[in-house]
Design an enzyme around this catalytic site. Structure first.
Site, PDB file in Angstrom:
ATOM      1  N   GLU A 146     -11.862   4.655  -7.008  1.00 51.25           N
ATOM      2  CA  GLU A 146     -10.590   5.032  -6.386  1.00 51.25           C
ATOM      3  C   GLU A 146      -9.742   5.848  -7.346  1.00 51.25           C
ATOM      4  O   GLU A 146      -9.563   5.475  -8.516  1.00 51.25           O
ATOM      5  CB  GLU A 146      -9.841   3.745  -6.001  1.00 51.25           C
ATOM      6  CG  GLU A 146      -8.624   3.957  -5.154  1.00 51.25           C
ATOM      7  CD  GLU A 146      -8.959   4.435  -3.738  1.00 51.25           C
ATOM      8  OE1 GLU A 146      -9.847   3.874  -3.094  1.00 51.25           O
ATOM      9  OE2 GLU A 146      -8.311   5.399  -3.294  1.00 51.25           O
ATOM     10  N   ASP A 147      -9.218   6.939  -6.849  1.00 51.17           N
ATOM     11  CA  ASP A 147      -8.215   7.731  -7.560  1.00 51.17           C
ATOM     12  C   ASP A 147      -8.644   8.169  -8.961  1.00 51.17           C
ATOM     13  O   ASP A 147      -7.900   8.031  -9.941  1.00 51.17           O
ATOM     14  CB  ASP A 147      -6.870   6.983  -7.572  1.00 51.17           C
ATOM     15  CG  ASP A 147      -6.210   7.007  -6.191  1.00 51.17           C
ATOM     16  OD1 ASP A 147      -6.863   7.439  -5.223  1.00 51.17           O
ATOM     17  OD2 ASP A 147      -5.044   6.591  -6.078  1.00 51.17           O
ATOM     18  N   LYS A 181      -5.387  -1.784  -2.747  1.00 51.39           N
ATOM     19  CA  LYS A 181      -6.598  -1.567  -1.945  1.00 51.39           C
ATOM     20  C   LYS A 181      -7.282  -2.909  -1.675  1.00 51.39           C
ATOM     21  O   LYS A 181      -7.778  -3.157  -0.573  1.00 51.39           O
ATOM     22  CB  LYS A 181      -7.573  -0.636  -2.683  1.00 51.39           C
ATOM     23  CG  LYS A 181      -7.074   0.798  -2.802  1.00 51.39           C
ATOM     24  CD  LYS A 181      -7.415   1.642  -1.578  1.00 51.39           C
ATOM     25  CE  LYS A 181      -6.809   3.037  -1.685  1.00 51.39           C
ATOM     26  NZ  LYS A 181      -7.050   3.872  -0.504  1.00 51.39           N
ATOM     27  N   ASP A 196     -13.875   6.285  -2.406  1.00 49.52           N
ATOM     28  CA  ASP A 196     -13.010   6.211  -1.222  1.00 49.52           C
ATOM     29  C   ASP A 196     -12.312   7.536  -0.948  1.00 49.52           C
ATOM     30  O   ASP A 196     -12.172   7.953   0.204  1.00 49.52           O
ATOM     31  CB  ASP A 196     -11.983   5.103  -1.477  1.00 49.52           C
ATOM     32  CG  ASP A 196     -11.054   4.905  -0.304  1.00 49.52           C
ATOM     33  OD1 ASP A 196     -11.512   5.039   0.834  1.00 49.52           O
ATOM     34  OD2 ASP A 196      -9.869   4.601  -0.542  1.00 49.52           O
ATOM     35  N   ASP A 197     -11.880   8.223  -1.989  1.00 49.88           N
ATOM     36  CA  ASP A 197     -11.110   9.457  -1.786  1.00 49.88           C
ATOM     37  C   ASP A 197     -11.976  10.571  -1.222  1.00 49.88           C
ATOM     38  O   ASP A 197     -11.526  11.371  -0.405  1.00 49.88           O
ATOM     39  CB  ASP A 197     -10.459   9.894  -3.101  1.00 49.88           C
ATOM     40  CG  ASP A 197      -9.507   8.825  -3.575  1.00 49.88           C
ATOM     41  OD1 ASP A 197      -8.507   8.584  -2.894  1.00 49.88           O
ATOM     42  OD2 ASP A 197      -9.798   8.185  -4.603  1.00 49.88           O
ATOM     43  N   ASN A 247      -0.264  11.640  -0.257  1.00 53.40           N
ATOM     44  CA  ASN A 247       0.532  10.435  -0.508  1.00 53.40           C
ATOM     45  C   ASN A 247       1.167  10.492  -1.892  1.00 53.40           C
ATOM     46  O   ASN A 247       0.662  11.200  -2.756  1.00 53.40           O
ATOM     47  CB  ASN A 247      -0.385   9.201  -0.452  1.00 53.40           C
ATOM     48  CG  ASN A 247      -1.020   9.019   0.910  1.00 53.40           C
ATOM     49  OD1 ASN A 247      -0.352   9.137   1.908  1.00 53.40           O
ATOM     50  ND2 ASN A 247      -2.312   8.760   0.927  1.00 53.40           N
ATOM     51  N   ASN A 258      -5.054   7.778   7.229  1.00 62.21           N
ATOM     52  CA  ASN A 258      -5.211   7.193   5.898  1.00 62.21           C
ATOM     53  C   ASN A 258      -6.556   6.489   5.832  1.00 62.21           C
ATOM     54  O   ASN A 258      -6.962   5.827   6.795  1.00 62.21           O
ATOM     55  CB  ASN A 258      -4.075   6.196   5.642  1.00 62.21           C
ATOM     56  CG  ASN A 258      -4.030   5.769   4.194  1.00 62.21           C
ATOM     57  OD1 ASN A 258      -4.947   5.107   3.705  1.00 62.21           O
ATOM     58  ND2 ASN A 258      -2.991   6.180   3.493  1.00 62.21           N
ATOM     59  N   TYR A 301       0.877  -1.170   0.000  1.00 64.39           N
ATOM     60  CA  TYR A 301       0.000   0.000   0.000  1.00 64.39           C
ATOM     61  C   TYR A 301       0.916   1.222   0.000  1.00 64.39           C
ATOM     62  O   TYR A 301       2.097   1.117  -0.354  1.00 64.39           O
ATOM     63  CB  TYR A 301      -0.888  -0.122   1.251  1.00 64.39           C
ATOM     64  CG  TYR A 301      -2.042   0.832   1.324  1.00 64.39           C
ATOM     65  CD1 TYR A 301      -3.071   0.786   0.395  1.00 64.39           C
ATOM     66  CD2 TYR A 301      -2.119   1.772   2.348  1.00 64.39           C
ATOM     67  CE1 TYR A 301      -4.142   1.669   0.471  1.00 64.39           C
ATOM     68  CE2 TYR A 301      -3.193   2.646   2.433  1.00 64.39           C
ATOM     69  CZ  TYR A 301      -4.191   2.591   1.493  1.00 64.39           C
ATOM     70  OH  TYR A 301      -5.247   3.472   1.571  1.00 64.39           O
ATOM     71  N   ARG A 346      -5.752   9.987 -11.373  1.00 64.03           N
ATOM     72  CA  ARG A 346      -5.134  10.730 -10.256  1.00 64.03           C
ATOM     73  C   ARG A 346      -4.635   9.702  -9.251  1.00 64.03           C
ATOM     74  O   ARG A 346      -5.332   9.376  -8.303  1.00 64.03           O
ATOM     75  CB  ARG A 346      -6.151  11.695  -9.645  1.00 64.03           C
ATOM     76  CG  ARG A 346      -5.614  12.683  -8.667  1.00 64.03           C
ATOM     77  CD  ARG A 346      -5.194  12.108  -7.313  1.00 64.03           C
ATOM     78  NE  ARG A 346      -6.253  11.920  -6.356  1.00 64.03           N
ATOM     79  CZ  ARG A 346      -6.248  10.978  -5.402  1.00 64.03           C
ATOM     80  NH1 ARG A 346      -5.261  10.107  -5.303  1.00 64.03           N
ATOM     81  NH2 ARG A 346      -7.249  10.868  -4.567  1.00 64.03           N
TER      82      ARG A 346
END
Ligand SMILES: NC(=O)C1=CN([C@@H]2O[C@H](COP(=O)(O)OP(=O)(O)OC[C@H]3O[C@@H](n4cnc5c(N)ncnc54)[C@H](O)[C@@H]3O)[C@@H](O)[C@H]2O)C=CC1
Ligand SMILES: CC(=O)C(=O)O
Ligand SMILES: [Mg+2]
Length: 691
Positions: free
Chosen positions: A311-312, A232, A334-335, A510, A555, A161, A214
């Site tokens: 995610e991202d 993840k 999630d973000d 991160n 986190n 991770y 991203r």
């Protein structure tokens, strides 16, 4: 294979040596060599290899050598003789049977040897070597892989991770050995409904989806972003006990990394001959959405009860897709949503650490640097919390900055999601602030393959205008900007003038190089009494005189596994704000047994958030945030249960497997936590039975 659930992480650890005695059989549809080549069923510990490294102009070249140097036997075979007869394996393996525990110990021995052999190498080289040895095990023997991961989560989370996963994504095309997950691109339009059936599992519970646009704070990494869903989902297995045979990860890729977004560094990626993605521009607008629509519909046609984690995604698509799908499917971002709960728990813990009553949260001056998916998600949830404490006329003291500085109502083309946090003229004129205050001449914040970028912004003159910190004197400075080093010396020194005796600095971006500051500087420049948290793990800081500056990890890994598991076990039709609030609230009030906090609690629970009064006992420099990665399964069980109960209370639950909604309704809080624990998968070798 071994579908055995256990009650708690501590029990898991205590019973490790006994586990094979109580494992359940697993049906396989293969025989002979096919079993050995399938990591789900394989019980062989493959060659342990030691890497040799060459670090060549920013690219790690890893040469693998067989394990003679380690003086360990090459392989260990976990198939008992009766099983070899049953499955047509007799003769395909050397005769000696090596137990699961012996294999485990051998792997750990080889891992420790790797650590020893790589002493003195650059961190990134050592991290990649560690990732590689774990990944090889993952490729060949999932049972053993997940067991070592669960039992050593503190050591291995930083590898699978953040931060190492970021480095892996940056180098993914070069590291690619065998496919993992599924890939959907613009070329697959019209085909996804049939493609989805190429996935080998008939049952899927959890899906993590990214478009690679991203990745952490590293910008658009295109197809190389696949490393994030892999990491993840590993956390889902380790923290939530999601069965790895029932996870599915994919990258819904809609074109090549955009080099119009966040600078030009990704030109490098496009010119990389090893780059594995499409070499065509990213799709935009309706064309983009039609691809994601098709994917989401295909997934739900095959697995209607699967939970999908987005995610991202770059901010504009993160918000758009969340709005588009959250009422139709069981999904979350999630973000935006996971990060918010973790940050809120930390912010509330900070109030306690500052020795103030929890209701004082409404008076906290919080400067959030970064108005993207994560920063806005945090402020939205923080606003909800303040409103619950003070009523709908809540007037929180939040200051929001993006790359153009302070966001005010005077901002042209303001992002509607940022509008509720934009300052009105009258709110800031007394402070001598104005629209765009802190406007920085920032360069690129994409650190692609640029490992020394940590303090790039110290040389970059501005970043964050120190005047703002001086004028606002915030209680909390929270970074979700993706810009490494933006909390530079002057900013950190200015935090000394905070109106709080114990200001908080959260450098949540991160991976490590993108953290807004490092803890050593924060404690040195902002003072020893600060509360510090970072998104990626950092070591505690030795402050001298026997004092330690404690580094907390803020986190979303403390939340998303519980959100996903709770939503899954409730069979929720969708994931509501109430379910997310329940997750955040549970995390904020989570107590560690080790500290015997529960026994010390004397305050009545007069309101939902006042449960956090219990945290007053935690108001010490090194214990304001009671999460430890080693207790991540315990935390997840409680968060999962809170989410499940919220889904039931809101009438969104439909039940899961053979546990119907009626049964869920009749479970007490403790029974729900136990139910969640019992549904966590735990890896042991069980007998394989051919059908
Ligand atoms: N610790 C955690 O659990 C999480 C951390 N993150 C991290 O947060 C960072 C941002 O993520 P997102 O919000 O999704 O990205 P994003 O790209 O949506 O937003 C970044 C924001 O930072 C702003 N920004 C860029 N340069 C700036 C500067 N010099 N000064 C002030 N603001 C600046 C941008 O204008 C934008 O508003 C990433 O590094 C990510 O890894 C994200 C989610 C969870
Ligand atoms: C932790 C996480 O989700 C991120 O940095 O994007
Ligand atoms: Mg993320």
């Amino acid at each position: 294979m071994w579908r055995v659930a256990r009650s708690a992480a501590s029990t898991f650890r205590r019973t490790r040596r006994l586990s094979t005695a109580i494992s359940a059989p697993c049906i396989v549809h293969k025989r002979g060599a096919d079993i050995l080549h399938d990591p789900w069923f394989n019980k062989v510990l493959v060659n342990l290899e030691v890497p040799q490294f060459v670090w060549d102009r920013g690219v790690v070249v890893v040469v693998w050598k067989f394990n003679a140097i380690l003086d360990l036997p090459n392989t260990g075979h976990g198939f008992p003789m009766t099983e070899r007869d049953r499955l047509g394996l007799r003769g395909l393996l050397p005769p000696r049977v090596i137990s699961f525990e012996q294999q485990y110990d051998r792997f750990m021995e080889s891992f420790r040897s790797l650590e020893k052999n790589t002493e003195g190498q650059p961190d990134s080289v050592v991290s990649l070597a560690k990732w590689r040895i774990l990944n090889r095990l993952h490729d060949r023997n999932e049972t053993l892989y997940y067991r070592v991961l669960i039992d050593n989560i503190k050591d291995f989370a930083p590898i699978i991770y953040t931060p190492t996963v970021g480095l892996v994504c940056q180098n993914y095309s070069g590291l690619f050995r065998r496919p993992r997950g599924m890939y959907f691109s613009a070329k697959d339009k019209g085909e996804m409904m049939s493609m989805i059936f190429n996935w080998p599992s008939t049952q899927v519970d959890m899906i993590v989806l990214t478009d690679g646009s991203r990745i952490l704070g590293l910008g658009d990494l295109g197809v190389q972003g696949i490393g994030i869903p892999i990491g993840k989902l590993d956390m889902y297995v380790a923290a939530a006990g999601i069965n790895p045979q029932r996870i599915y990860l994919c990258l819904c890729l809609t074109g090549a990394p955009s080099y119009a977004w966040r600078g030009t560094n990704n030109q490098k990626l496009l010119e990389d001959p090893l780059y594995l993605g499409l070499r065509q521009p990213r799709l935009e607008g309706e064309e983009y959405l039609s691809i994601v629509d098709e994917f989401v519909e295909a997934v739900h046609a095959r697995w209607p009860k699967a939970v999908v984690q987005f995610e991202d995604f770059q901010a504009k698509w993160a918000f758009e897709t969340l709005d588009r799908y959250r009422k139709k499917f069981c999904m979350f971002n999630d973000d935006i949503q996971g990060t918010a709960g973790v940050a809120l728990a930390g912010l509330l813990g900070t109030v306690r650490a500052q020795g103030r009553p929890l209701t004082d949260f409404a008076n906290q001056k919080i400067v959030v640097v970064g108005a993207g998916s994560a920063g806005l998600g945090v402020l939205k949830m923080a606003l909800q919390a303040v409103s619950r404490m003070t009523g709908p006329s809540a007037d929180p003291h939040f200051f929001l900055l993006d790359k153009n500085g302070l966001i005010t109502k005077d901002r042209k083309d303001i992002d509607p999601a940022a509008l509720p946090f934009a300052k009105a003229h009258h709110e800031i004129e007394g402070l001598g602030l104005q629209e765009g205050a802190g406007l920085a001449e920032v360069g690129t914040n994409n650190c692609y393959l640029h490992l020394s970028a940590f303090y790039a912004f110290q040389d970059n003159k501005a970043g964050l205008n120190v005047c703002q910190v001086k004028k606002v004197k915030p209680h909390v400075l929270l970074g979700l900007s993706g810009v490494g080093g933006i909390f530079h010396e002057e900013v950190l020194r200015a935090m000394k003038e905070s109106d709080s005796v114990r200001p908080a600095i959260f450098a949540m971006s991160n991976p490590t190089n993108n953290a807004e500051c490092c803890p050593v500087d924060a404690f040195k420049l902002a003072g020893e009494d600060i509360v510090f948290a970072s998104g990626s793990p950092f070591a505690n800081v030795d402050l001298g005189n026997g004092k330690i500056g404690h580094v907390n990890q803020a986190n979303n890994m403390y939340l998303f596994p519980g959100i996903g598991l709770g939503a899954l076990l409730s069979g929720a039709r969708n994931i509501s704000d109430t379910m997310l609030e329940a997750a955040a609230e549970c995390l904020a009030s989570y107590m560690s047994d080790e500290k015997s906090i529960e026994e010390s609690c004397i305050h009545p629970l007069t309101s939902k958030f006042l449960v956090l009064e219990k945290l007053s006992i935690l108001a010490t420099a090194d214990w304001f945030w009671p999460y430890r990665i080693s207790s991540i399964r315990d935390i997840t069980a409680e968060v999962g249960a809170a989410v499940l109960r919220a889904a039931v209370a809101e009438d969104l639950a439909e039940g899961h497997g053979d546990v119907g909604v009626r049964e869920l309704q009749h479970m007490s809080k403790e029974e729900t936590i136990e139910h969640v624990r019992q549904n966590m998968w735990y890896p042991v070798y069980g007998p394989l039975v051919h059908e």
